[in-house]
Scaffold this motif. Structure first.
Motif, PDB file in Angstrom:
ATOM      1  N   LEU A  58       0.799  -1.228   0.000  1.00  0.00           N
ATOM      2  CA  LEU A  58       0.000   0.000   0.000  1.00  0.00           C
ATOM      3  C   LEU A  58       0.827   1.270   0.000  1.00  0.00           C
ATOM      4  N   GLY A  59       2.044   1.194   0.503  1.00  0.00           N
ATOM      5  CA  GLY A  59       2.895   2.366   0.610  1.00  0.00           C
ATOM      6  C   GLY A  59       2.800   3.018   1.982  1.00  0.00           C
ATOM      7  N   ALA A  60       3.744   3.885   2.223  1.00  0.00           N
ATOM      8  CA  ALA A  60       3.847   4.531   3.539  1.00  0.00           C
ATOM      9  C   ALA A  60       2.669   5.454   3.822  1.00  0.00           C
ATOM     10  N   ARG A  61       2.219   6.185   2.832  1.00  0.00           N
ATOM     11  CA  ARG A  61       1.123   7.138   3.083  1.00  0.00           C
ATOM     12  C   ARG A  61      -0.122   6.442   3.599  1.00  0.00           C
ATOM     13  N   VAL A  62      -0.485   5.357   2.963  1.00  0.00           N
ATOM     14  CA  VAL A  62      -1.693   4.628   3.377  1.00  0.00           C
ATOM     15  C   VAL A  62      -1.457   3.961   4.733  1.00  0.00           C
ATOM     16  N   LEU A  63      -0.315   3.299   4.895  1.00  0.00           N
ATOM     17  CA  LEU A  63      -0.031   2.610   6.155  1.00  0.00           C
ATOM     18  C   LEU A  63       0.013   3.590   7.321  1.00  0.00           C
ATOM     19  N   PHE A  64       0.671   4.728   7.140  1.00  0.00           N
ATOM     20  CA  PHE A  64       0.754   5.720   8.212  1.00  0.00           C
ATOM     21  C   PHE A  64      -0.604   6.335   8.516  1.00  0.00           C
ATOM     22  N   THR A  65      -1.438   6.504   7.506  1.00  0.00           N
ATOM     23  CA  THR A  65      -2.789   7.016   7.752  1.00  0.00           C
ATOM     24  C   THR A  65      -3.601   6.021   8.560  1.00  0.00           C
ATOM     25  N   GLY A  86     -12.221  -3.467  28.826  1.00  0.00           N
ATOM     26  CA  GLY A  86     -12.371  -2.485  27.755  1.00  0.00           C
ATOM     27  C   GLY A  86     -11.067  -1.763  27.462  1.00  0.00           C
ATOM     28  N   LEU A  87     -10.361  -1.354  28.506  1.00  0.00           N
ATOM     29  CA  LEU A  87      -9.085  -0.669  28.309  1.00  0.00           C
ATOM     30  C   LEU A  87      -8.068  -1.605  27.663  1.00  0.00           C
ATOM     31  N   THR A  88      -8.037  -2.843  28.129  1.00  0.00           N
ATOM     32  CA  THR A  88      -7.100  -3.812  27.569  1.00  0.00           C
ATOM     33  C   THR A  88      -7.414  -4.085  26.105  1.00  0.00           C
ATOM     34  N   ALA A  89      -8.685  -4.240  25.780  1.00  0.00           N
ATOM     35  CA  ALA A  89      -9.065  -4.522  24.391  1.00  0.00           C
ATOM     36  C   ALA A  89      -8.762  -3.335  23.488  1.00  0.00           C
ATOM     37  N   VAL A  90      -9.176  -2.138  23.894  1.00  0.00           N
ATOM     38  CA  VAL A  90      -8.985  -0.965  23.038  1.00  0.00           C
ATOM     39  C   VAL A  90      -7.510  -0.607  22.933  1.00  0.00           C
ATOM     40  N   TYR A  91      -6.855  -0.462  24.065  1.00  0.00           N
ATOM     41  CA  TYR A  91      -5.437  -0.099  24.036  1.00  0.00           C
ATOM     42  C   TYR A  91      -4.622  -1.232  23.411  1.00  0.00           C
ATOM     43  N   GLY A  92      -4.924  -2.438  23.803  1.00  0.00           N
ATOM     44  CA  GLY A  92      -4.170  -3.578  23.293  1.00  0.00           C
ATOM     45  C   GLY A  92      -4.285  -3.735  21.792  1.00  0.00           C
ATOM     46  N   ILE A  93      -5.499  -3.681  21.276  1.00  0.00           N
ATOM     47  CA  ILE A  93      -5.689  -3.916  19.850  1.00  0.00           C
ATOM     48  C   ILE A  93      -5.371  -2.674  19.018  1.00  0.00           C
ATOM     49  N   MET A  94      -6.040  -1.585  19.288  1.00  0.00           N
ATOM     50  CA  MET A  94      -5.888  -0.407  18.426  1.00  0.00           C
ATOM     51  C   MET A  94      -4.509   0.233  18.542  1.00  0.00           C
ATOM     52  N   LEU A  95      -3.999   0.347  19.774  1.00  0.00           N
ATOM     53  CA  LEU A  95      -2.681   0.947  19.924  1.00  0.00           C
ATOM     54  C   LEU A  95      -1.597  -0.022  19.475  1.00  0.00           C
ATOM     55  N   GLY A  96      -1.794  -1.316  19.695  1.00  0.00           N
ATOM     56  CA  GLY A  96      -0.838  -2.303  19.198  1.00  0.00           C
ATOM     57  C   GLY A  96      -0.715  -2.252  17.682  1.00  0.00           C
ATOM     58  N   LEU A  97      -1.849  -2.136  17.003  1.00  0.00           N
ATOM     59  CA  LEU A  97      -1.836  -1.994  15.549  1.00  0.00           C
ATOM     60  C   LEU A  97      -1.154  -0.699  15.124  1.00  0.00           C
ATOM     61  N   SER A  98      -1.434   0.366  15.841  1.00  0.00           N
ATOM     62  CA  SER A  98      -0.830   1.650  15.470  1.00  0.00           C
ATOM     63  C   SER A  98       0.677   1.634  15.673  1.00  0.00           C
ATOM     64  N   TYR A  99       1.150   0.960  16.713  1.00  0.00           N
ATOM     65  CA  TYR A  99       2.592   0.897  16.951  1.00  0.00           C
ATOM     66  C   TYR A  99       3.297   0.123  15.836  1.00  0.00           C
TER      67      TYR A  99
END
Length: 169
Positions: A58-65, A86-99
């Protein structure tokens, strides 16, 4: 690239500043609350190779977005949770993906492609965002937590992540 690592990994390493405030407000067990970070690191480890694959496709632009949206929405959702699950699920999944999407892997793939001369300097400046971000985001978070609380601080960092990272990437 410096700014992306400053914000994304700066927040990743600043969670300890939020930890005491979360414990004080919620009364959740210390070990279980610390498990929130472990959950995000497990998701990061499981999706790191996927971020490399998506970077190639996809490229960096799409991945970073995608990463900025996950980070921003994840932090904003974290500010509203009322259970440890809830905190574990949201932080764990969404922030893990973002990292994984905003972390070392895509950045160290970009630097050699963009810089032929002075690659070492370019990599050093890029990775300086991690160290300075850890210091800066932790300091800003600590001050904001005292003034407006951890929930509001997370919400504002989520909004900032999207408003800053999406346009610059």
């Amino acid at each position: 690239m410096f700014v992306t690592l400053f914000i994304s990994l700066g927040f990743r390493f600043a969670f300890g500043v939020y930890y005491s405030a979360i414990l004080d407000e919620t009364g959740w067990p210390r070990a279980d609350t610390a498990g929130v970070v472990s959950a995000s690191m497990i998701v990061y480890a499981c999706t790191a190779a996927l971020s490399g694959y998506l970077f190639d496709r996809l490229g960096a632009r799409v991945l970073f977005t995608i990463g900025a949206l996950c980070m921003g929405a994840g932090l904003m959702l974290c500010s509203t949770v009322d259970s440890l699950f809830g905190l574990t699920a949201v932080y764990g999944i969404m922030l893990g993906l973002s990292y994984a999407a905003l972390g070392f892997i895509p950045h160290m793939a970009i630097v050699p492609r963009w810089f032929v001369r002075r690659r070492g300097l370019a990599a050093a400046v890029t990775l300086a965002g991690v160290g300075l971000g850890s210091l800066g985001v932790a300091a800003i978070s600590a001050e904001l937590i005292v003034r407006i609380g951890w929930r509001e601080t997370m919400w504002w960092f989520g909004l900032t992540a999207m408003v800053v990272l999406i346009p610059i990437n």
